[in-house]
Design an enzyme around this catalytic site. Structure first.
Site, short mmCIF file in Angstrom:
data_model
loop_
_atom_site.label_atom_id
_atom_site.label_comp_id
_atom_site.label_asym_id
_atom_site.label_seq_id
_atom_site.Cartn_x
_atom_site.Cartn_y
_atom_site.Cartn_z
N ASN A 149 50.52 40.29 38.13
CA ASN A 149 50.10 41.57 37.54
C ASN A 149 51.12 42.14 36.56
OD1 ASN A 149 51.23 41.61 40.29
ND2 ASN A 149 51.38 43.81 40.00
N GLN A 177 44.14 39.93 39.48
CA GLN A 177 44.35 40.06 38.04
C GLN A 177 43.64 38.97 37.24
OE1 GLN A 177 45.56 42.54 36.40
NE2 GLN A 177 46.46 43.70 38.09
N HIS A 199 38.11 47.49 40.74
CA HIS A 199 38.47 48.40 39.64
C HIS A 199 39.22 47.73 38.49
CE1 HIS A 199 42.81 49.53 40.48
NE2 HIS A 199 42.51 48.99 41.63
N THR A 235 30.89 50.88 58.31
CA THR A 235 29.62 50.92 57.58
C THR A 235 29.85 50.46 56.14
OG1 THR A 235 28.86 52.72 58.97
CG2 THR A 235 27.70 52.41 56.88
N CYS A 323 51.71 50.41 40.83
CA CYS A 323 52.07 50.80 42.21
C CYS A 323 53.54 51.15 42.29
CB CYS A 323 51.77 49.66 43.17
SG CYS A 323 50.16 48.97 42.90
N1 PLP Z 1 46.90 42.33 43.97
C1 PLP Z 1 47.23 42.43 42.67
C2 PLP Z 1 47.77 41.24 41.96
C3 PLP Z 1 47.08 43.64 41.99
O1 PLP Z 1 47.42 43.74 40.70
C4 PLP Z 1 46.56 44.76 42.70
C5 PLP Z 1 46.42 46.07 42.04
O2 PLP Z 1 47.08 46.37 41.09
C6 PLP Z 1 46.22 44.60 44.05
C7 PLP Z 1 46.40 43.37 44.65
C8 PLP Z 1 45.67 45.74 44.87
O3 PLP Z 1 44.34 46.00 44.55
P1 PLP Z 1 43.72 47.47 44.84
O4 PLP Z 1 44.28 48.38 43.80
O5 PLP Z 1 42.24 47.28 44.71
O6 PLP Z 1 44.11 47.84 46.23
#
Ligand code: PLP
Length: 381
Positions: A149, A177, A199, A235, A323
């Protein structure tokens, strides 16, 4: 605004929202209900599962809907590792998303697992031979992301999966990604489990998928009413499942041509930035990278300051992982790739999606040049 942060998230596509709408309004049933209202919802869920299975080249029964990529990763890592009687060892990489790393750390802390974090080279690539050596008699799972990512590097997942299978170890890949950018056929990839997030491909946040091969056992993370064949209680988010399924199908349509176009824009951005900023360093593999990913370090600046300059000039991008945004810690990915801490702190990531134009790329290159100069002029070392 020029939005170049598709790896953080994307806008919900209109077609996706329209397909979801009925299940948020008139057809609001619970798929577990034994009446007509419930049956309509159950049918929609079934259709969504079939669509996803078609996109991934697997059976519908192998699809588990989750509340996002993080949950899919948690279920894969904790669920497979805990259900596998071979032992208490996991092989993964030093550059995984935190959803994978922290799930492994949880297994270490609470269940006494050992975790081998495979190193990567300067381009962020895992060595297949090194992976093969790390796999042991007591290894319960091997997890290697399909594409990173932060730097967009694409891993040799089919080769690592073959090495894992040669030792009887199930293989998981975080393909969050890669969705919409790379081939996601689970047979071609050779994986037993694969995580996706809605998303990143035009579905709402909080939607996700875990593909889990038929015979692979999984210990549930969420316990309750036994939905998703007992593998994920709760659910079902019917509208979300309908949305992510359609988003995935749309992302697959004409993917090769669209990605070729985006890769052309990405290359224009990379070459433009490297020419305009002589000190810039491209991070990630020069060729084996996502078509929409261009990531750099600008030594002598602060990544945050460059981002701020770009945002003031209408360009939205990121320092790496959304993140980790806001933390002063340099990226664990760049550190694992061997970048010194002070260089890793200067990272800027551009991730392109459909709709970006050549003119916009030219504008971004100019703004990056001016931004880096300004930042170096003010606080340059
Ligand atoms: N794995 C990777 C490589 C990501 O880039 C992301 C989100 O940026 C995730 C997992 C986590 O996904 P989510 O945002 O749907 O929890």
């Amino acid at each position: 605004m020029i939005y170049l942060d598709a790896a953080a998230t994307t806008v919900v596509r209109r077609e996706v929202l329209e397909a979801m709408w009925p299940y948020l309004t008139g057809e609001f049933g619970n798929p577990s209900s034994h009446h007509a209202v419930g049956h309509v919802a159950a049918e929609a869920l079934k259709q969504a599962r079939a669509t996803v299975a078609e996109c991934l080249g697997c059976r519908a029964s192998e699809i588990i809907f989750t509340a996002g990529g993080t949950e899919a990763d948690n279920l894969a890592i904790k669920g497979i590792a805990l259900a596998n009687p071979r032992g208490r060892h996991i092989v993964t990489t030093a550059i995984e998303h935190k959803a994978v790393i922290e799930s492994c750390e949880y297994l270490k802390r609470v269940h006494g697992f050992q975790v081998t974090y495979l190193p990567v080279d300067r381009n962020g690539i895992v060595d297949v031979a090194q992976a093969a050596v790390a796999l042991r008699e007591d290894t319960t799972l091997c997890s290697v992301m399909l594409a990173n990512n932060e730097v967009g590097t694409i891993q040799p997942v089919p080769e690592i999966a073959a090495a894992a299978h040669a030792k009887g170890v199930p293989m998981h890949t975080d393909a969050v990604q890669a969705a919409g950018a790379l081939e996601l056929n689970v047979k071609t990839l050779g994986v037993d489990a694969l995580s996706l997030s809605g998303h990143k491909v035009g579905a709402p946040k909080g939607t996700g998928i875990l593909y889990l091969k038929g015979r692979v056992q999984v210990e549930p993370v969420l316990h309750g009413g036994g939905q998703e064949k007992g593998r994920r209680s709760g659910t079902e988010n019917v509208a979300g499942a309908v949305g992510i399924a359609l988003a995935l199908r749309l992302a697959e349509q004409g993917r090769a041509e669209r990605m070729e176009h985006i890769a052309g824009l990405r290359d224009a951005l990379i070459h433009g930035v490297l020419a305009a900023v002589p000190t810039a360093v491209l991070t990630g593999h020069p060729e084996h990278r996502l078509p929409g990913s261009a990531s750099f370090c600008f030594p002598g600046t602060s990544g945050e300051a460059v981002l701020l300059y770009l945002e003031e000039h209408g360009i939205v991008c990121s320092s790496g992982s959304a993140c980790a945004a806001g933390s002063d810690e340099p990226s664990h990915v760049l550190m694992a790739m061997g970048f010194p801490r002070e260089v890793a702190q200067t990272a800027v990531r551009f991730t392109l999606s459909d709709g970006v134009s050549e003119e916009q790329i030219a504008e971004v290159v100019g703004a990056v040049r001016d931004g880096v100069r300004t930042v170096m002029g003010i606080g340059g070392k």
